[in-house]
Design an enzyme around this catalytic site. Sequence first.
Site, PDB file in Angstrom:
ATOM      1  CE  LYS A  41      -4.103   1.967   2.110  1.00  0.00           C
ATOM      2  NZ  LYS A  41      -4.685   2.270   0.812  1.00  0.00           N
ATOM      3  N   GLY A  46       6.239   1.239   5.842  1.00  0.00           N
ATOM      4  CA  GLY A  46       7.160   0.281   5.228  1.00  0.00           C
ATOM      5  C   GLY A  46       7.293   0.490   3.729  1.00  0.00           C
ATOM      6  CB  CYS A  47       4.793   0.870   1.049  1.00  0.00           C
ATOM      7  SG  CYS A  47       4.023  -0.756   1.274  1.00  0.00           S
ATOM      8  CB  THR A  48       6.987   5.578   2.780  1.00  0.00           C
ATOM      9  OG1 THR A  48       5.592   5.789   2.522  1.00  0.00           O
ATOM     10  CG2 THR A  48       7.751   6.882   2.587  1.00  0.00           C
ATOM     11  CB  ALA A  51       8.771   3.769  -2.500  1.00  0.00           C
TER      12      ALA A  51
END
Length: 157
Positions: A41, A46-48, A51
């Site tokens: 998401k 975590g995804c930030t 990325a």
Amino acid sequence: MAARLEPGQQAPDFTLPDASGRPVSLAEHRGRRTVVYFYPKAATPGCTTQACDFRDSLDRFTAEGFAVLGISPDGPEALARFARDQSLTFPLLSDPDHKVAEAYGAWGEKKNYGRTYEGLVRSTVVVGADGTVELAQYNVKASGHVAKLRRDLGLTA
């Protein structure tokens, strides 16, 4: 759970919309090695982290001839906000029905706080210039994964 990909297999082709709604296909990247990473998401911690690690390593990947594509179930609008807010310069692709994630073995059973459910499994697949899988990593950690991937690919400098 969908079958996981193994090195030497043909990578499933796909065409998905990017953050602006433009269709992007794996076939467009044939002839160069491509890192395809799946994340649950946009704009979550975590995804930030993951990325931004790809963003910060993008020059190194590009210098070695790699393209980087991020795929999540988020819609193009959410991807556009995420890319803008984090200054992400590689394509983020929308897979809302998770068909591509399933084809890549990145969709399956997850457990969180004692609950079992179906969801996106954080995964990275490196597709060779010829369209075959070079490397497939599943259940990767958000933090430190890009550095490990660079080591695994011999891009340590």
